[in-house]
Design a protein around this motif. Structure first.
Motif, short mmCIF file in Angstrom:
data_model
loop_
_atom_site.label_atom_id
_atom_site.label_comp_id
_atom_site.label_asym_id
_atom_site.label_seq_id
_atom_site.Cartn_x
_atom_site.Cartn_y
_atom_site.Cartn_z
N GLY A 63 0.82 -1.21 0.00
CA GLY A 63 0.00 0.00 0.00
C GLY A 63 0.85 1.25 0.00
N THR A 64 0.22 2.38 -0.16
CA THR A 64 0.87 3.68 -0.35
C THR A 64 2.13 3.85 0.50
N LEU A 65 3.24 4.11 -0.18
CA LEU A 65 4.52 4.38 0.48
C LEU A 65 4.57 5.85 0.86
N THR A 66 4.93 6.12 2.12
CA THR A 66 5.10 7.50 2.58
C THR A 66 6.51 7.65 3.16
N ALA A 67 7.02 8.87 3.14
CA ALA A 67 8.37 9.14 3.64
C ALA A 67 8.35 10.44 4.43
N SER A 68 9.15 10.47 5.49
CA SER A 68 9.32 11.70 6.27
C SER A 68 10.71 11.67 6.89
N PRO A 69 11.26 12.86 7.22
CA PRO A 69 12.55 12.85 7.91
C PRO A 69 12.37 12.19 9.28
N LYS A 70 13.32 11.36 9.68
CA LYS A 70 13.27 10.75 11.02
C LYS A 70 13.32 11.89 12.03
N TRP A 71 12.46 11.86 13.02
CA TRP A 71 12.27 13.00 13.94
C TRP A 71 13.55 13.44 14.63
N ASP A 72 14.44 12.45 14.95
CA ASP A 72 15.68 12.81 15.64
C ASP A 72 16.87 12.92 14.68
N GLY A 118 19.08 12.18 10.82
CA GLY A 118 20.00 11.17 10.32
C GLY A 118 19.44 10.10 9.41
N ALA A 119 18.13 10.13 9.16
CA ALA A 119 17.55 9.09 8.30
C ALA A 119 16.22 9.56 7.75
N VAL A 120 15.73 8.82 6.76
CA VAL A 120 14.38 9.00 6.24
C VAL A 120 13.55 7.82 6.73
N SER A 121 12.38 8.11 7.28
CA SER A 121 11.47 7.06 7.75
C SER A 121 10.45 6.75 6.67
N LEU A 122 10.42 5.50 6.23
CA LEU A 122 9.46 5.05 5.23
C LEU A 122 8.41 4.20 5.91
N SER A 123 7.16 4.30 5.45
CA SER A 123 6.13 3.39 5.94
C SER A 123 5.17 3.06 4.79
N ILE A 127 15.93 4.58 6.52
CA ILE A 127 17.04 4.48 5.58
C ILE A 127 18.00 5.64 5.88
N SER A 128 19.22 5.30 6.26
CA SER A 128 20.20 6.33 6.62
C SER A 128 21.40 6.31 5.68
N ALA A 129 21.25 5.67 4.52
CA ALA A 129 22.38 5.48 3.60
C ALA A 129 22.74 6.74 2.81
N LEU A 130 21.81 7.68 2.69
CA LEU A 130 22.09 8.88 1.91
C LEU A 130 22.58 10.00 2.83
N ASN A 173 4.20 3.34 -5.23
CA ASN A 173 4.49 4.70 -5.69
C ASN A 173 5.92 5.07 -5.30
N VAL A 174 6.53 5.98 -6.05
CA VAL A 174 7.86 6.51 -5.72
C VAL A 174 7.68 7.74 -4.84
N VAL A 175 8.47 7.83 -3.75
CA VAL A 175 8.42 9.01 -2.88
C VAL A 175 9.81 9.65 -2.81
N GLU A 176 9.82 10.95 -2.51
CA GLU A 176 11.06 11.69 -2.35
C GLU A 176 11.10 12.33 -0.97
N GLU A 177 12.26 12.30 -0.34
CA GLU A 177 12.42 12.91 0.97
C GLU A 177 13.89 13.08 1.26
N GLN A 178 14.21 13.93 2.24
CA GLN A 178 15.60 14.07 2.66
C GLN A 178 15.67 14.04 4.17
N ALA A 179 16.77 13.51 4.67
CA ALA A 179 16.99 13.44 6.11
C ALA A 179 17.47 14.79 6.63
N ILE A 180 17.15 15.06 7.89
CA ILE A 180 17.62 16.28 8.54
C ILE A 180 18.78 15.91 9.49
#
Length: 189
Positions: free
Chosen positions: A97-106, A108-113, A155-158, A181-188
Motif C-alpha cells: 500500500g501507499t509508500l510515505t516518507a518523512s525525515p526521522k524526527w531525531d 540522520g535518516a528518512v522514515s518510510l512506511s 534508511i540512513s544510507a544517503l 508509488n515513488v516518494v522523495e524525501e531528505q533526512a535532517i
C-alpha cells in the motif's frame, strides 16, 4: 510400432496475484497431456486432473501467496508416459500500500512506511539520491531488504540534507509484486 511417449518436462511460467502458469515441452508421439495439481507436494495421478493441449496452462482464481504443485503425463494411442517431475508455482504478492516518507524526527535518516502486502515473504526497498523515477531506481537504485512482518524502515544510507527517491516491492517464491508509488524525501541533521 509407435513407442509410448516420454514424460514431459514442466517449467513454471509467469505468475500474477491471482494466476500461475505451467509450461511443458512437446513430447514426440503424444496426442494429449494430463496435468495433475495439488496444494500439497507429492502430486500423484489421484490428484486434480485437467486434460490440456498445447504447451501451457494457466490456473486462475488464486490468492496472492497460494502455491500449487504440478506433475504431468503424456499419452498416445499406445499408452501413457510416467509422471513428470513435480514443479511448484506461487501467485505473487499484492502491491504494498501507499509508500510515505518523512525525515526521522531525531535526524540522520528518512522514515518510510507502507501498508502490508498480502502473500509476501518480505520486501525490497530501492533508493537513490536525487529526484528519480521508477525506471531509474530499478536500473540504478541501491537495495535494502525488509522482514515480512515490518511496515516501516529507516534508511540512513544517503547524506543528510540530500534529497532521495524511494520505492518498495514485495516478493515471494513466485516473484515480485508491482512496485509501490515513488516518494522523495531528505533526512535532517
Amino acid at each position: 510400432a509407435q513407442p509410448i511417449p516420454g514424460a514431459p518436462t514442466l517449467t513454471v511460467g509467469t505468475s500474477t496475484e491471482t494466476t500461475v502458469t505451467v509450461n511443458w515441452n512437446t513430447v514426440s508421439g503424444a496426442s494429449a497431456y494430463r496435468l495433475y495439481s495439488s496444494t500439497n507436494s507429492g502430486v500423484t495421478t489421484s490428484d486434480n486432473q485437467t486434460v490440456v493441449a498445447g504447451n501451457s496452462y494457466t490456473v486462475s482464481g488464486l490468492t496472492s501467496g497460494d502455491t500449487l504443485y504440478f506433475a504431468m503425463i503424456a499419452e498416445s494411442t499406445v499408452g501413457q508416459s510416467g509422471l513428470s517431475s513435480e514443479v511448484s508455482a506461487t501467485a505473487v504478492p499484492t502491491q504494498p500500500g501507499t509508500l510515505t516518507a518523512s525525515p526521522k524526527w531525531d535526524g540522520g535518516a528518512v522514515s518510510l512506511s507502507w501498508t502490508a502486502s498480502v502473500g509476501h515473504d518480505g520486501y525490497k526497498i530501492l533508493y537513490h539520491e536525487g529526484s528519480r523515477d521508477l525506471n531509474y531506481l530499478i536500473a540504478n537504485g541501491s537495495e535494502q531488504s525488509v522482514d515480512q512482518n515490518k511496515t516501516s524502515k529507516n534508511i540512513s544510507a544517503l547524506t543528510i540534507n540530500q534529497l532521495g527517491s524511494y520505492v518498495i516491492k514485495a516478493y515471494n517464491s513466485g516473484g515480485d509484486s508491482v512496485y509501490s508509488n515513488v516518494v522523495e524525501e531528505q533526512a535532517i541533521p
